[in-house]
Motif scaffolding. Sequence first.
Motif, PDB file in Angstrom:
ATOM      1  N   ASP A 210      11.861   0.714  -3.219  1.00 26.47           N
ATOM      2  CA  ASP A 210      12.533   2.017  -3.125  1.00 26.47           C
ATOM      3  C   ASP A 210      11.754   2.970  -2.220  1.00 26.47           C
ATOM      4  O   ASP A 210      12.340   3.765  -1.480  1.00 26.47           O
ATOM      5  N   GLN A 211      10.425   2.869  -2.292  1.00 28.28           N
ATOM      6  CA  GLN A 211       9.569   3.759  -1.504  1.00 28.28           C
ATOM      7  C   GLN A 211       9.450   3.301  -0.053  1.00 28.28           C
ATOM      8  O   GLN A 211       8.783   3.953   0.762  1.00 28.28           O
ATOM      9  N   GLY A 212      10.100   2.182   0.286  1.00 26.70           N
ATOM     10  CA  GLY A 212      10.042   1.686   1.659  1.00 26.70           C
ATOM     11  C   GLY A 212       8.718   1.042   2.009  1.00 26.70           C
ATOM     12  O   GLY A 212       8.343   0.955   3.184  1.00 26.70           O
ATOM     13  N   LEU A 213       7.988   0.553   0.983  1.00 24.32           N
ATOM     14  CA  LEU A 213       6.646   0.012   1.211  1.00 24.32           C
ATOM     15  C   LEU A 213       6.637  -1.494   1.426  1.00 24.32           C
ATOM     16  O   LEU A 213       5.617  -2.054   1.840  1.00 24.32           O
ATOM     17  N   PHE A 481       4.936  -8.147   3.056  1.00 25.46           N
ATOM     18  CA  PHE A 481       3.774  -7.266   3.056  1.00 25.46           C
ATOM     19  C   PHE A 481       4.100  -5.969   2.324  1.00 25.46           C
ATOM     20  O   PHE A 481       5.258  -5.537   2.273  1.00 25.46           O
ATOM     21  N   ALA A 482       3.050  -5.359   1.773  1.00 20.25           N
ATOM     22  CA  ALA A 482       3.143  -3.979   1.280  1.00 20.25           C
ATOM     23  C   ALA A 482       2.430  -3.100   2.294  1.00 20.25           C
ATOM     24  O   ALA A 482       1.269  -3.363   2.650  1.00 20.25           O
ATOM     25  N   ASN A 483       3.109  -2.084   2.760  1.00 17.96           N
ATOM     26  CA  ASN A 483       2.522  -1.152   3.724  1.00 17.96           C
ATOM     27  C   ASN A 483       1.602  -0.192   2.980  1.00 17.96           C
ATOM     28  O   ASN A 483       2.042   0.577   2.127  1.00 17.96           O
ATOM     29  N   LEU A 484       0.319  -0.240   3.288  1.00 15.17           N
ATOM     30  CA  LEU A 484      -0.655   0.600   2.589  1.00 15.17           C
ATOM     31  C   LEU A 484      -0.997   1.859   3.373  1.00 15.17           C
ATOM     32  O   LEU A 484      -1.602   2.781   2.816  1.00 15.17           O
ATOM     33  N   ASP A 485      -0.647   1.906   4.649  1.00 15.54           N
ATOM     34  CA  ASP A 485      -0.974   3.087   5.449  1.00 15.54           C
ATOM     35  C   ASP A 485      -0.362   4.348   4.861  1.00 15.54           C
ATOM     36  O   ASP A 485      -0.962   5.418   4.899  1.00 15.54           O
ATOM     37  N   GLY A 486       0.857   4.201   4.298  1.00 14.66           N
ATOM     38  CA  GLY A 486       1.550   5.371   3.774  1.00 14.66           C
ATOM     39  C   GLY A 486       1.021   5.863   2.443  1.00 14.66           C
ATOM     40  O   GLY A 486       1.306   7.003   2.043  1.00 14.66           O
ATOM     41  N   ILE A 487       0.269   5.033   1.710  1.00 14.18           N
ATOM     42  CA  ILE A 487      -0.215   5.433   0.378  1.00 14.18           C
ATOM     43  C   ILE A 487      -1.733   5.456   0.283  1.00 14.18           C
ATOM     44  O   ILE A 487      -2.289   5.837  -0.742  1.00 14.18           O
ATOM     45  N   LYS A 488      -2.385   5.062   1.370  1.00 22.93           N
ATOM     46  CA  LYS A 488      -3.851   4.961   1.343  1.00 22.93           C
ATOM     47  C   LYS A 488      -4.510   6.298   1.004  1.00 22.93           C
ATOM     48  O   LYS A 488      -5.428   6.372   0.179  1.00 22.93           O
ATOM     49  N   ASP A 489      -4.038   7.377   1.638  1.00 20.30           N
ATOM     50  CA  ASP A 489      -4.634   8.687   1.386  1.00 20.30           C
ATOM     51  C   ASP A 489      -4.435   9.123  -0.052  1.00 20.30           C
ATOM     52  O   ASP A 489      -5.330   9.698  -0.677  1.00 20.30           O
ATOM     53  N   ASP A 490      -3.235   8.862  -0.591  1.00 16.43           N
ATOM     54  CA  ASP A 490      -2.983   9.203  -1.993  1.00 16.43           C
ATOM     55  C   ASP A 490      -3.876   8.389  -2.927  1.00 16.43           C
ATOM     56  O   ASP A 490      -4.355   8.900  -3.943  1.00 16.43           O
ATOM     57  N   ALA A 491      -4.082   7.125  -2.588  1.00 20.04           N
ATOM     58  CA  ALA A 491      -4.935   6.271  -3.424  1.00 20.04           C
ATOM     59  C   ALA A 491      -6.374   6.783  -3.427  1.00 20.04           C
ATOM     60  O   ALA A 491      -7.022   6.863  -4.477  1.00 20.04           O
ATOM     61  N   VAL A 641      -0.104   3.834  -7.514  1.00 19.64           N
ATOM     62  CA  VAL A 641       0.126   4.907  -6.549  1.00 19.64           C
ATOM     63  C   VAL A 641       1.401   4.632  -5.749  1.00 19.64           C
ATOM     64  O   VAL A 641       2.177   5.538  -5.440  1.00 19.64           O
ATOM     65  N   GLY A 642       1.641   3.345  -5.447  1.00 23.75           N
ATOM     66  CA  GLY A 642       2.795   2.973  -4.638  1.00 23.75           C
ATOM     67  C   GLY A 642       4.118   3.349  -5.276  1.00 23.75           C
ATOM     68  O   GLY A 642       5.054   3.763  -4.585  1.00 23.75           O
ATOM     69  N   VAL A 643       4.228   3.234  -6.607  1.00 22.27           N
ATOM     70  CA  VAL A 643       5.509   3.532  -7.257  1.00 22.27           C
ATOM     71  C   VAL A 643       5.726   5.023  -7.448  1.00 22.27           C
ATOM     72  O   VAL A 643       6.858   5.462  -7.664  1.00 22.27           O
ATOM     73  N   SER A 644       4.653   5.810  -7.379  1.00 13.51           N
ATOM     74  CA  SER A 644       4.803   7.240  -7.661  1.00 13.51           C
ATOM     75  C   SER A 644       4.557   8.126  -6.455  1.00 13.51           C
ATOM     76  O   SER A 644       4.778   9.326  -6.509  1.00 13.51           O
ATOM     77  N   SER A 645       4.094   7.535  -5.355  1.00 10.79           N
ATOM     78  CA  SER A 645       3.780   8.330  -4.168  1.00 10.79           C
ATOM     79  C   SER A 645       5.049   8.970  -3.614  1.00 10.79           C
ATOM     80  O   SER A 645       6.073   8.316  -3.430  1.00 10.79           O
ATOM     81  N   GLY A 646       4.999  10.278  -3.367  1.00 12.60           N
ATOM     82  CA  GLY A 646       6.117  10.984  -2.751  1.00 12.60           C
ATOM     83  C   GLY A 646       7.248  11.312  -3.687  1.00 12.60           C
ATOM     84  O   GLY A 646       8.272  11.851  -3.266  1.00 12.60           O
ATOM     85  N   ALA A 649       5.961  16.863  -6.147  1.00  6.67           N
ATOM     86  CA  ALA A 649       4.946  17.641  -5.417  1.00  6.67           C
ATOM     87  C   ALA A 649       3.535  17.222  -5.799  1.00  6.67           C
ATOM     88  O   ALA A 649       2.626  17.269  -4.972  1.00  6.67           O
ATOM     89  N   ALA A 650       3.359  16.817  -7.056  1.00  7.10           N
ATOM     90  CA  ALA A 650       2.023  16.426  -7.510  1.00  7.10           C
ATOM     91  C   ALA A 650       1.634  15.082  -6.904  1.00  7.10           C
ATOM     92  O   ALA A 650       2.453  14.173  -6.807  1.00  7.10           O
ATOM     93  N   ARG A 651       0.375  14.968  -6.511  1.00 14.33           N
ATOM     94  CA  ARG A 651      -0.082  13.706  -5.942  1.00 14.33           C
ATOM     95  C   ARG A 651      -0.308  12.691  -7.050  1.00 14.33           C
ATOM     96  O   ARG A 651      -0.612  13.060  -8.201  1.00 14.33           O
ATOM     97  N   PRO A 652      -0.156  11.404  -6.747  1.00 18.99           N
ATOM     98  CA  PRO A 652      -0.308  10.369  -7.791  1.00 18.99           C
ATOM     99  C   PRO A 652      -1.695  10.388  -8.422  1.00 18.99           C
ATOM    100  O   PRO A 652      -2.685  10.793  -7.798  1.00 18.99           O
TER     101      PRO A 652
END
Length: 1025
Positions: A210-213, A481-491, A641-646, A649-652
């Motif tokens: 769903d998150q496009g990851l 693959f799981a794209n980690l670039d989009g969630i790395k900062d949140d992690a 983090v991947g399921v909750s990122s974005g 407003a609150a960060r994971p």
Amino acid sequence: MCLVVGRIATRPVRPHFLKSSKSRHLFTRHVSQSLQNASYSKTLLLPKTSFPLWVNSAQSESLFKKKTCEELYRWQAQNAHGPLFVLLDGPPYANGHLHIGHALNKIMKDIINRYQVSTGHRIHYHPGWDCHGLPIENKALQELKKDALSLPPNVIRAAAKATAEREMKTQQEEFEQFCIMADWSPKTTFRTLDHDYEIRQLQVFQRMVDQGLIYRHYRPVHYSPSSHSALAEAELVYNDDHVSYSVYVTFSLDSQNTIASTALREVLAKEPSASLLVWTTTPWTLTANMGIAIHPELIYSFVRSSVKEDVLVVAKDRLVALEHIIGPHEVIAEIKGADLVGAQFHSVFSPIHPSGSMSAKIIAASHVTSESGSGLVHCAPAHGAEDYLAFRALGLLQGPTDIICHVDDAGKFSRGVAHVVGEDAAQALVGQEVLKGGNKAIIRLLESIGSLVRVQKIKHRYPYDWKTGEPIIVTATSQWFANLDGIKDDALHALKDVQFYPPSSRNRLESFVRSRSEWCISRQRVWGVPIPALYHTPTDTAVLSSQSLTHILRVLSERGVAHWWEGPVEDFLTPELLANFAGGPEAWRKGTDTMDVWFDSGSNWSTLSAPTGERKHRADVCLEGTDQHRGWFQSQLLTSVGVSSGQNAARPVSPYGTLITHGMVLDEAGKKMSKSLGNIVSPMTIIHGGKDKKKEPAYGADVLRLWVATVEYWRDMSIGPTVLAQCAESMRKIRNSARFILGNIGTNIQRTHFVPVEHSELGLAERFVMNELYKLNQTAAEGYANYNFPKVMNSLTNFANITLSSLYFDIRKDCLYANDIQSVERRAVVTTLAKVLDSMTSVMAPVLPYLAEEIHSTLHEGDETVSQLSVFAKKWTPVSIEWSDPHAEQDMASLLRMRSVVLSLLEKARGDKHLKSSLEADVDVILPNDISVQPYLLQLIEREETFLKTLFIVSDAKITDEGSLGAGSFAWSYVSSMDIPDSDLELSIRIRPASSSKCPRCWTYTREEQHDLCPRCEDVVRRLD
């Protein structure tokens, strides 16, 4: 005639030895005295307890196992009303017997849980198992005596499931022997093969879709020929001693095509036959060459050499290092690397196959350096991540067909290699493993066509499959693959709120997360959770969307995840898919990839409830080995983090609040354990003993647990016979301290009538011991709270060995055994001992539950209401601050300095055979004359004068001064002195023969000659009469 008159001289004497009536009178006195001594011994309060000195661990553990393990977990779940504490179990792999690393890991978790229970928390701890993946699949195949290609997948799955279930049962039985507090029923454990778990995992996967990851891509990945599967970085180990064949080969520059660089045109006008010298450690990848990379800022030399007719092109900075390869040479021209970019060259195999004459280009790449090789790098985007990224950045790869790859899923050359080397040469390559025969065949081929300059063996660091122990390759395959670039900062942001033990482990995990841009999550295995993708065969389209997964998960929830493998494809096709793609159900197939097992175990945070109230994280603690920084710690964080990122407003938030990392267990020599070295230490052998019980004693679970709690787990640690013997000795001393106290404080019934002594009535020794007990409690509470178990156990063993056994027990035995049972002095000692035992039991209980339960059971014998409950049912209340007494600690330290002097003098007297027992001596503490201001030490000595004989374990100790010594002489005496703090004065100490006679009841030399007993014993015996 000489008669030995003493407490033990009771041997009868034959009549013919008695020559006179005088002898008979002496013998009669001797016998009556012996009988009298024996009767006096009955008046002593000697220790009595049912608590044994030695224990059969198997029998003892069987008595308390249920109470302190499964029943305790259930009891606390229903009765503990404190805050919730959640320890999330990193599931061990359900494969094989438990090793010492399993014991370390599980016992550490149990120590944490037991401490939390003892402080009133309610524990949530569900043990689990990781059940999918290659090792279990391989084990099942070994038992079937088949290979994966010869059996249908459903047979392999059934066998693997049976293997996993059998192994879990074995491991559970072994885990229980570590005294783990847990409920092992299905509702309070988890297995990654459980239906509910697999559905929950697939729901996590769907939310990442769903998150496009999640995406599919054809690109180079770590691939294990031995596993027939792609691997993630976390599944690699590196072998520093791997040996490869490296080669220097030449690619001829194409001087016929258009050359943009003026500088290069000028050089080639003079030297049209020029070749690029390239070095590679993977000769087998040369068939997939698509370019040669140079660094645009480096200077490249054209050199004439005896090893090749053509002029060679190499980086100028590498000429000296390459002298042993190219030999004597002459530099005829130099140009910048930028002038080489765009120039074309012929395939290294062009001499034997027409297609080899097709030209490829030189590209610029920043990863090229002048530190190794020739400064020119062979590029095979199918077999190297840097090559692939460089070609992608230049727009040279638009689709999967743009990548050249001649390696199949078995790691062997495919028939496609003939397109590069020709049909004749391909016959020697096709079907050969590229890391073995294929590599050697390529080298022979290069030599035969004149492209090989030099071949060398090199030892270097190389990645291996961590499960099979075999080398891997990098090769292009289609993977998910799981794209980690989009969630790395949140992690990384989520980790800011996580506590790390040890703190240095934070850098390790953060660096792993920071360095990853994607996660290859697909595996080409039979046994695992499916990646439920649908493939439209005519268009080669993969469908994996939130909509398709919603339908598929609904079907799998109802029919079981195995239905993906067993059911028809039409069960998973939605009307929308059938409408949007031609061909009907027959045009579709189900994907056969399974998920990376790190995704399996990494989804187990989803088994926990979302935090409520003041709780911020689902799990308070996760604890695993240091290898999990690139494994489970990471996969949990990334999936959570991947399921909750974005989503808002609150960060994971991280799924865990605290990460604890332990090192690996080595043998006593610091070597890694292995069957080949014969140095494996089995936890089952430690508990139950080996075949030879003298060499491998049965230590029981508590000794194993004590070892766990005494090692500095945050680094690699050792175990072996010596270490275990030391732990057993420490355990014995703790046990004996408890036994001494139990023997002296009376039975449960006796204690109901006992009147404890108030704080104000305690003597210096008691106040000192209680202060040490208070410090032990503070250290233990802090140590447990900060997961520093060695700090706790070192403090406990020092308290038991030094404060109690070596000092307090020693100096208070006389009072305990010989004083009146109602005397204030004895009651003060018993009051102290009771508090010590209560507190010591609480401190030891998380580490030594069996010993703590045994103490608790003995202490409350006769009171079934209390004794049937676990020792953990009573909340640990640390010793209150009222018992903190720094003054008593300072005073005792001063008197113990004096004691050291006295003991030294007594040892000299014993060495000179003037005495056997210290009770045969008196001590004179001689104060200096003419003291204007009395130092504090002298005030202390005068205040505690009556305590000195007890502290020194002598019959009497008197304070006198130099002027009062008189001229009396003794059979022997010894004198020493010590400095008086805060003064220039010295204190003299003299030991001499005791001035009174020996008391037959208490053995102190305090009896007046005309009396049968000393005053103290006369009073006690009179009261008894």
